[in-house]
Design a protein around this motif. Structure first.
Motif, PDB file in Angstrom:
ATOM      1  N   HIS A 155       0.838  -1.190   0.000  1.00  0.00           N
ATOM      2  CA  HIS A 155       0.000   0.000   0.000  1.00  0.00           C
ATOM      3  C   HIS A 155       0.873   1.240   0.000  1.00  0.00           C
ATOM      4  N   SER A 156       0.325   2.350  -0.491  1.00  0.00           N
ATOM      5  CA  SER A 156       1.115   3.563  -0.660  1.00  0.00           C
ATOM      6  C   SER A 156       1.477   4.233   0.653  1.00  0.00           C
ATOM      7  N   TYR A 157       0.833   3.865   1.749  1.00  0.00           N
ATOM      8  CA  TYR A 157       1.182   4.452   3.029  1.00  0.00           C
ATOM      9  C   TYR A 157       2.508   3.899   3.529  1.00  0.00           C
ATOM     10  N   LEU A 164      -8.362   4.210   4.055  1.00  0.00           N
ATOM     11  CA  LEU A 164      -7.076   4.907   4.076  1.00  0.00           C
ATOM     12  C   LEU A 164      -6.990   5.944   2.963  1.00  0.00           C
ATOM     13  N   SER A 165      -7.534   5.632   1.797  1.00  0.00           N
ATOM     14  CA  SER A 165      -7.504   6.608   0.703  1.00  0.00           C
ATOM     15  C   SER A 165      -8.358   7.825   1.038  1.00  0.00           C
ATOM     16  N   ASP A 204      -6.472  10.065   3.401  1.00  0.00           N
ATOM     17  CA  ASP A 204      -5.491  10.860   2.670  1.00  0.00           C
ATOM     18  C   ASP A 204      -6.151  12.049   1.979  1.00  0.00           C
ATOM     19  N   ARG A 205      -7.326  11.831   1.384  1.00  0.00           N
ATOM     20  CA  ARG A 205      -8.025  12.949   0.734  1.00  0.00           C
ATOM     21  C   ARG A 205      -8.422  14.016   1.754  1.00  0.00           C
ATOM     22  N   LEU A 229      -6.862  14.718   4.572  1.00  0.00           N
ATOM     23  CA  LEU A 229      -5.635  15.437   4.923  1.00  0.00           C
ATOM     24  C   LEU A 229      -5.262  16.454   3.853  1.00  0.00           C
ATOM     25  N   ARG A 230      -5.337  16.055   2.616  1.00  0.00           N
ATOM     26  CA  ARG A 230      -4.906  16.938   1.535  1.00  0.00           C
ATOM     27  C   ARG A 230      -5.849  18.123   1.327  1.00  0.00           C
ATOM     28  N   THR A 268      -7.105  17.959   9.643  1.00  0.00           N
ATOM     29  CA  THR A 268      -6.135  17.224  10.455  1.00  0.00           C
ATOM     30  C   THR A 268      -6.774  16.495  11.634  1.00  0.00           C
ATOM     31  N   ILE A 290       0.398   6.105  10.088  1.00  0.00           N
ATOM     32  CA  ILE A 290      -0.022   7.078   9.086  1.00  0.00           C
ATOM     33  C   ILE A 290      -0.071   8.445   9.772  1.00  0.00           C
ATOM     34  N   VAL A 312       2.673  16.239   5.609  1.00  0.00           N
ATOM     35  CA  VAL A 312       1.842  15.445   4.699  1.00  0.00           C
ATOM     36  C   VAL A 312       2.189  15.765   3.255  1.00  0.00           C
TER      37      VAL A 312
END
Length: 413
Positions: free
Chosen positions: A18-20, A96-97, A100-101, A103-104, A108, A132, A403
């Protein structure tokens, strides 16, 4: 035992491609220089400041010309605007994806408002153990609602509730299971949903007595209650029963708002989600819901304005799972709040300090001050002049982890 098993399982997943991160994150020391810090409490902008960050927390804030220790990684903010990371107090974030969205987009910290299978607890564990970077999660577990639907699969003990969750025994049992699995808030309902075409969001679901059972059972574990409530009758019952927050609140009367002021009940209107009902695409794309949203949106706008005038504590919530098709963000909620009459600083407080108070983490996050978690965003322009600036996030730090950082824009030779 369950928590350890979940961490082991998910970390094994993380280490298989996974990308994490494949191992625990470490905390670097950062010096964020040349930033214009927005202090939403003092209602000031402190220009050309430096934020020193160590061990995931804000160590100190220095003025221009101060000496920066040599062992800190310097990040030049180039005169951009720094504010506390956004808090989303109403999410259905369950992957998890999606984390991430969130966070971006600058979020937080989030409070779950129910997920099907305790994914919020697993995300919280991953963040707490530094696998993460975030967002920090306040989990609520499984929604306490008369019919659990597919969530009956979330825990073997829920099989006992397959006949419905309406009796005192069933209500208490579901609270207990949620708390045992790691819930730090409990979500239940006062009214039906707005996001389904065959339900009326004004219709009361649980009685005041049933809601009081949930509140009292959760209080044994010091766990507060959030209430899904569009209609006035069900929401009034929830406030009377002792709920900590009302979510949505489209049709709240002055009587209910006055009681919320008296009891200190918070209001999370999720205005941007009702706006989403009126639009094609997004989390909702249905002609019946679009027409419903057209009459709900002005009602909710009026309720938010009356709540603000009365002094109800209002908090931002996007009411999305941050899925790939979601159009709703906390930056949109902030922009709508200003359009509804909030001052820019007041709107920012709703997404930071007031939200942290609702979640009972006001001593940990929601401010840029020494000792607080290094949860912050950097914006390309000044949100006090135009709140739409919050939609253009160019750096996010969560728990002291970088991040992403888009600065500098220019490539050096």
């Amino acid at each position: 035992m369950i928590r350890s098993f979940l961490l082991l399982t998910i970390c094994s997943f993380l280490m298989t491609g996974h990308s994490y991160a494949q191992s625990k994150l470490t905390h670097n020391k950062y010096a964020l220089t040349n930033g214009n810090i927005i202090d939403q409490e003092a209602e000031q902008i402190f220009r050309n400041s430096t934020i020193l960050i160590s061990e995931g927390k804000i160590e100190s804030i220095l003025q221009r010309g101060s000496t920066i220790p040599s062992d800190y990684e310097v990040v030049d903010l180039e005169g951009k605007y720094v504010m506390s990371g956004f808090i989303d107090a109403h999410t259905h974030l369950n992957s998890l994806s999606s984390a991430d969205r969130a966070l971006r987009s600058g979020v937080t910290t989030v409070r779950s408002s129910s997920v099907p299978y305790f994914q919020d607890v697993s995300i919280k564990n991953l963040v707490d153990e530094n696998y993460i970077p975030g967002p920090d999660m306040i989990p609520a577990g499984v929604f306490i609602t008369p019919d659990l639907g597919e969530s009956i699969l979330a825990d073997p003990r829920l099989a006992e509730l397959s006949g419905g969750v309406t009796s005192e025994e069933a209500l208490r049992k579901l609270v207990q299971i949620n708390v045992d699995r790691g819930a730090e808030f409990i979500k239940t309902r006062g009214t039906e949903r707005a996001g389904l075409p065959n339900t009326d969001p004004r219709k009361q679901t649980y009685t005041e007595n049933q809601l009081r059972i949930v509140v009292e059972e959760a209080a044994k574990y010091d766990v507060p209650i959030q209430i899904h409530g569009h209609g006035d009758e069900g929401s009034y019952a929830a406030v009377s029963a002792g709920a900590r927050s009302i979510e949505h609140g489209t049709y709240l009367s002055d009587r209910t708002l006055d009681l919320m002021v008296q009891k200190g009940t918070f209001f999370v209107p999720t205005y941007s989600t009702v706006y989403d009902l009126t639009q094609p695409g997004g989390d909702y794309d249905n002609p019946i819901l679009r027409n419903r949203g057209r009459h709900m949106l002005p009602e909710l706008g009026n309720t938010v304005q009356r709540a603000r005038e009365k002094g109800v504590k209002i908090v931002t919530g996007a009411d999305t799972g941050y899925g790939p098709n979601s159009l709703t963000r906390i930056s949109h909620e902030l922009t709508f709040f200003v359009e509804l009459g909030f001052t820019p600083y007041e709107a920012i407080r709703s997404a930071t300090m007031v939200a942290a108070e609702l979640l009972r983490i006001q001593d940990e996050t929601g401010q840029l001050a020494p000792g607080y978690e290094a949860d912050l965003v950097v914006l390309n322009s000044n949100p006090i002049q135009d709140m739409k600036a919050t939609q253009d996030v160019i750096l996010v730090m969560s728990n002291g982890h970088m991040v992403f950082n888009r600065l500098p824009f220019q490539i050096s030779e």
